[in-house]
Design an enzyme around this catalytic site. Structure first.
Site, PDB file in Angstrom:
ATOM      1  N   ALA A   9       0.835  -1.213   0.000  1.00 36.56           N
ATOM      2  CA  ALA A   9       0.000   0.000   0.000  1.00 36.56           C
ATOM      3  C   ALA A   9       0.862   1.253   0.000  1.00 36.56           C
ATOM      4  O   ALA A   9       0.493   2.273   0.572  1.00 36.56           O
ATOM      5  CB  ALA A   9      -0.924  -0.016   1.206  1.00 36.56           C
ATOM      6  N   GLY A  11       2.053   2.752  -2.815  1.00 37.44           N
ATOM      7  CA  GLY A  11       1.951   3.487  -4.080  1.00 37.44           C
ATOM      8  C   GLY A  11       1.293   4.846  -3.912  1.00 37.44           C
ATOM      9  O   GLY A  11       0.631   5.117  -2.911  1.00 37.44           O
ATOM     10  N   ARG A  15      -3.792   8.589  -9.834  1.00 40.42           N
ATOM     11  CA  ARG A  15      -5.016   8.685 -10.630  1.00 40.42           C
ATOM     12  C   ARG A  15      -6.278   8.929  -9.802  1.00 40.42           C
ATOM     13  O   ARG A  15      -7.337   9.220 -10.344  1.00 40.42           O
ATOM     14  CB  ARG A  15      -5.189   7.412 -11.479  1.00 40.42           C
ATOM     15  CG  ARG A  15      -4.323   7.417 -12.718  1.00 40.42           C
ATOM     16  CD  ARG A  15      -4.351   6.071 -13.402  1.00 40.42           C
ATOM     17  NE  ARG A  15      -3.600   5.053 -12.661  1.00 40.42           N
ATOM     18  CZ  ARG A  15      -3.676   3.757 -12.880  1.00 40.42           C
ATOM     19  NH1 ARG A  15      -4.484   3.289 -13.816  1.00 40.42           N
ATOM     20  NH2 ARG A  15      -2.952   2.906 -12.183  1.00 40.42           N
ATOM     21  N   GLY A 135       0.004  -6.481 -16.317  1.00 38.83           N
ATOM     22  CA  GLY A 135       1.102  -7.350 -16.728  1.00 38.83           C
ATOM     23  C   GLY A 135       0.518  -8.605 -17.381  1.00 38.83           C
ATOM     24  O   GLY A 135      -0.438  -9.189 -16.876  1.00 38.83           O
ATOM     25  N   ASN A 350     -46.117  10.895  24.106  1.00 40.08           N
ATOM     26  CA  ASN A 350     -46.521  11.249  22.753  1.00 40.08           C
ATOM     27  C   ASN A 350     -45.978  12.634  22.411  1.00 40.08           C
ATOM     28  O   ASN A 350     -46.210  13.587  23.147  1.00 40.08           O
ATOM     29  CB  ASN A 350     -48.052  11.261  22.668  1.00 40.08           C
ATOM     30  CG  ASN A 350     -48.526  11.471  21.246  1.00 40.08           C
ATOM     31  OD1 ASN A 350     -48.782  10.534  20.509  1.00 40.08           O
ATOM     32  ND2 ASN A 350     -48.625  12.732  20.842  1.00 40.08           N
ATOM     33  N   SER A 378     -48.838  19.775  20.007  1.00 39.70           N
ATOM     34  CA  SER A 378     -48.176  20.166  18.748  1.00 39.70           C
ATOM     35  C   SER A 378     -47.572  21.563  18.829  1.00 39.70           C
ATOM     36  O   SER A 378     -48.039  22.421  19.575  1.00 39.70           O
ATOM     37  CB  SER A 378     -49.195  20.138  17.610  1.00 39.70           C
ATOM     38  OG  SER A 378     -49.626  18.819  17.410  1.00 39.70           O
ATOM     39  N   ARG A 413     -49.533  30.653  26.430  1.00 38.79           N
ATOM     40  CA  ARG A 413     -50.255  30.929  25.197  1.00 38.79           C
ATOM     41  C   ARG A 413     -50.943  32.280  25.358  1.00 38.79           C
ATOM     42  O   ARG A 413     -51.498  32.568  26.426  1.00 38.79           O
ATOM     43  CB  ARG A 413     -51.318  29.833  25.051  1.00 38.79           C
ATOM     44  CG  ARG A 413     -51.757  29.581  23.657  1.00 38.79           C
ATOM     45  CD  ARG A 413     -52.892  28.610  23.674  1.00 38.79           C
ATOM     46  NE  ARG A 413     -52.486  27.210  23.590  1.00 38.79           N
ATOM     47  CZ  ARG A 413     -53.349  26.206  23.734  1.00 38.79           C
ATOM     48  NH1 ARG A 413     -54.602  26.438  24.020  1.00 38.79           N
ATOM     49  NH2 ARG A 413     -52.943  24.970  23.621  1.00 38.79           N
TER      50      ARG A 413
HETATM   51  C1  UD1 Z   1       1.190  -4.587 -10.812  1.00 40.99           C
HETATM   52  C2  UD1 Z   1       1.905  -5.764 -11.461  1.00 40.99           C
HETATM   53  C3  UD1 Z   1       1.163  -6.131 -12.744  1.00 40.99           C
HETATM   54  C4  UD1 Z   1      -0.278  -6.460 -12.420  1.00 40.99           C
HETATM   55  C5  UD1 Z   1      -0.937  -5.298 -11.671  1.00 40.99           C
HETATM   56  C6  UD1 Z   1      -2.304  -5.712 -11.186  1.00 40.99           C
HETATM   57  C7  UD1 Z   1       4.258  -5.459 -10.915  1.00 40.99           C
HETATM   58  C8  UD1 Z   1       5.575  -5.071 -11.424  1.00 40.99           C
HETATM   59  N1  UD1 Z   1       3.248  -5.387 -11.787  1.00 40.99           N
HETATM   60  O1  UD1 Z   1       1.296  -3.505 -11.702  1.00 40.99           O
HETATM   61  O2  UD1 Z   1       1.781  -7.280 -13.326  1.00 40.99           O
HETATM   62  O3  UD1 Z   1      -0.988  -6.738 -13.622  1.00 40.99           O
HETATM   63  O4  UD1 Z   1      -0.159  -4.924 -10.519  1.00 40.99           O
HETATM   64  O5  UD1 Z   1      -2.963  -4.625 -10.615  1.00 40.99           O
HETATM   65  O6  UD1 Z   1       4.129  -5.843  -9.771  1.00 40.99           O
HETATM   66  N2  UD1 Z   1       3.125  -0.541  -4.451  1.00 40.99           N
HETATM   67  C9  UD1 Z   1       3.969  -0.381  -3.387  1.00 40.99           C
HETATM   68  N3  UD1 Z   1       5.199   0.167  -3.607  1.00 40.99           N
HETATM   69  C10 UD1 Z   1       5.597   0.563  -4.843  1.00 40.99           C
HETATM   70  C11 UD1 Z   1       4.734   0.385  -5.921  1.00 40.99           C
HETATM   71  C12 UD1 Z   1       3.487  -0.176  -5.696  1.00 40.99           C
HETATM   72  O7  UD1 Z   1       3.631  -0.714  -2.259  1.00 40.99           O
HETATM   73  O8  UD1 Z   1       6.721   1.060  -4.954  1.00 40.99           O
HETATM   74  C13 UD1 Z   1       1.780  -1.109  -4.198  1.00 40.99           C
HETATM   75  C14 UD1 Z   1       0.684  -0.185  -4.626  1.00 40.99           C
HETATM   76  O9  UD1 Z   1       0.286   0.640  -3.544  1.00 40.99           O
HETATM   77  C15 UD1 Z   1      -0.418  -1.167  -5.025  1.00 40.99           C
HETATM   78  C16 UD1 Z   1       0.340  -2.390  -5.496  1.00 40.99           C
HETATM   79  O10 UD1 Z   1       1.637  -2.274  -4.979  1.00 40.99           O
HETATM   80  O11 UD1 Z   1      -1.232  -1.539  -3.933  1.00 40.99           O
HETATM   81  C17 UD1 Z   1       0.379  -2.487  -7.011  1.00 40.99           C
HETATM   82  O12 UD1 Z   1       1.048  -1.343  -7.498  1.00 40.99           O
HETATM   83  P1  UD1 Z   1       0.701  -0.698  -8.901  1.00 40.99           P
HETATM   84  O13 UD1 Z   1       1.544   0.486  -9.107  1.00 40.99           O
HETATM   85  O14 UD1 Z   1      -0.755  -0.543  -9.058  1.00 40.99           O
HETATM   86  O15 UD1 Z   1       1.241  -1.855  -9.851  1.00 40.99           O
HETATM   87  P2  UD1 Z   1       0.976  -1.954 -11.367  1.00 40.99           P
HETATM   88  O16 UD1 Z   1       2.008  -1.159 -12.083  1.00 40.99           O
HETATM   89  O17 UD1 Z   1      -0.432  -1.677 -11.669  1.00 40.99           O
HETATM   90 MG    MG Z   2      -2.200  -1.022 -10.439  1.00 41.50          MG
END
Ligand code: UD1
Ligand code: MG
Length: 429
Positions: A9, A11, A15, A135, A350, A378, A413
């Protein structure tokens, strides 16, 4: 065989276009990450969440709601990517389930299935008509051979419709061997977790591809995904509740928080909204009513009523356009157009149409206490703090500012004056 869980978690969630960390966005009242933690807890007591982006905020939110969740800070500057996320993570289980923080719909049942695989690596596969963004998984003779990220795909590989859902179950020994060996020689200059598949294949290990459903393994990357995931979750919550005895009229129009509990036989009419950790027992919520973080038992509410947090409503009838807040009502009738805030109202009382508890003087909130068998006429205002003792009456239109002792009537009243022959004189041509 013991299982550890690691939830990725860290990332950025660019978006989502939000200042709120992606994994704290709510689905059916609960942050996405908490849905995953709740499902994981049914499988394992060794759970680690990998964080980096908005680290303090997410960590605090986890710690305020859970005990015994390990938190690992990813060195994202030096080791970006899903493989980088696992660097330095220590787990105790024989098998490690790797989950994503943005997959709120995954259920314990599916994770259990994955954990039961005996292959050194089991990975989840989605079969998609439109595989773009994911992927691609090269599958030969029923085994996964390689995961190629879209940005590294040849045109031929881009046509593959089996994609990596991003959830894995891996032998701890396999992880410990391969995670340190992952490099960043790829289009994104990131450490790809997916590279462990290639390394394992080279070593002659089997990778079992397990096909999963998009309605559980969809990732939430945008607010469009968030709305879609919410729909799936609502559908699931409502089906479960109906199967356990709740009647719903036009379920698509109803919203129910994932933390709400229903007991016995309840009826929810169209447009009913149940927010927060409500407990609703043998009650009827009529059309377009909103109930928030409250307890309802043997009662009926609405249509178009609003029960606000911390209310306890037992054996009570609440009619249309009644708002109740932080109040205890037991055996009460409040049929029309009232505001009952910070109040306690007892059996047999009531509340007439348009009665208002004036609970706020602009500085502080005050309580209204209404005993048993009180009749409030009322359009009365009860200026808090005020007590109406058992067996009392308030005449219609009264502004109650002083306590009313048992057996008394309160009336304030202006005496009515009748001017005879007024109308004809007034409109005389
Ligand atoms: C990843 C997979 C891809 C797969 C896709 C499915 C890899 C290289 N690729 O791609 O094959 O189809 O998920 O959704 O694994 N995260 C971290 N640290 C980081 C980067 C990401 O904790 O440095 C976490 C993100 O918060 C997320 C998860 O890993 O919960 C997936 O990361 P995301 O960037 O969505 O991976 P994708 O590039 O979509
Ligand atoms: Mg992803």
């Amino acid at each position: 065989m013991s299982v550890s869980v690691v939830v990725l978690a860290a990332g950025k969630g660019t978006r989502m276009k939000s200042n709120t960390p992606k994994v704290l966005h709510k689905i059916s009242g609960k942050p996405m990450l908490f849905h995953i933690l709740d499902e994981s807890k049914k499988l394992s007591d060794d759970i680690t969440v990998v964080l980096s982006h908005q680290f303090d905020l997410v960590k605090e939110s986890i710690e305020n709601n859970y005990q015994n969740i390990n938190i690992h800070k990813q060195d994202i500057a030096n080791f970006p990517g899903t493989g980088g996320a696992l660097k330095g993570v220590e787990v105790s289980g024989d098998r490690v389930l790797i989950l994503n923080g943005d997959m709120p719909l995954v259920t314990t049942a599916s994770l259990e299935k994955l954990a039961q695989s005996t292959a050194p690596i089991a990975m989840t596969i989605l079969e998609l008509d439109n595989p773009s963004g994911y992927g691609r998984v090269v599958i030969e003779d029923g085994l996964a051979k390689e995961i190629v990220e879209e940005k590294d795909c040849t045109n031929e590989q881009k046509k593959i419709k089996s994609v990596n859902a991003g959830v894995y179950c891996v032998d701890r020994a396999v992880l410990e061997e391969f995670i340190p060996k992952i490099d960043n020689n790829n289009a994104q200059k990131e450490y790809y977790l997916t590279d462990i598949v290639k390394m394992a294949v080279e070593k002659g290990l089997n990778i079992e591809p397990i096909v999963v459903n998009e309605d559980e393994f969809m990732g939430v990357n945008s607010k469009v995904d968030l709305a879609n995931a919410e729909e799936f979750m609502q559908d699931r919550i409502k089906k479960e509740l109906m199967l356990s005895g709740v009647i719903m009229r036009n379920p698509a129009s109803i919203y129910i928080d994932s933390r709400a509990k229903f007991i016995g036989e309840c009826i929810l009419e169209n447009g009913a909204t149940i927010e927060g950790a409500c407990e609703i027992e043998n009650s009827h919520i009529k059309a377009y009513s909103v109930v928030e973080d409250s307890i309802l038992k043997d009662s009926d509410v609405g249509p178009m009523a609003h029960i606000r947090p911390k209310s306890e409503i037992i054996g009570t009838h609440i009619g249309n356009f009644v708002e109740v807040k932080k109040s205890k009502l037991n055996g009460v009738k409040a049929g029309h157009l009232s505001y009952l805030g910070d109040s306690e109202i007892d059996e047999g009382s009531n509340i007439g149409a348009g009665v208002i508890t004036c609970n706020y003087d602009g500085k502080a909130k005050y309580k209204t206490k209404i005993g048993k068998n009180v009749f409030v006429g009322s359009d009365s205002q009860l200026v808090a703090p005020v007590t109406l003792e058992d067996n009392t009456m308030v005449a219609s239109g009264t502004t109650v500012t002083d306590d009313v002792p048992s057996d008394a009537l309160a009336i304030s009243r202006v005496k009515q004056k009748v001017v005879n022959s007024f109308f004809s004189k007034f409109f005389k041509k």
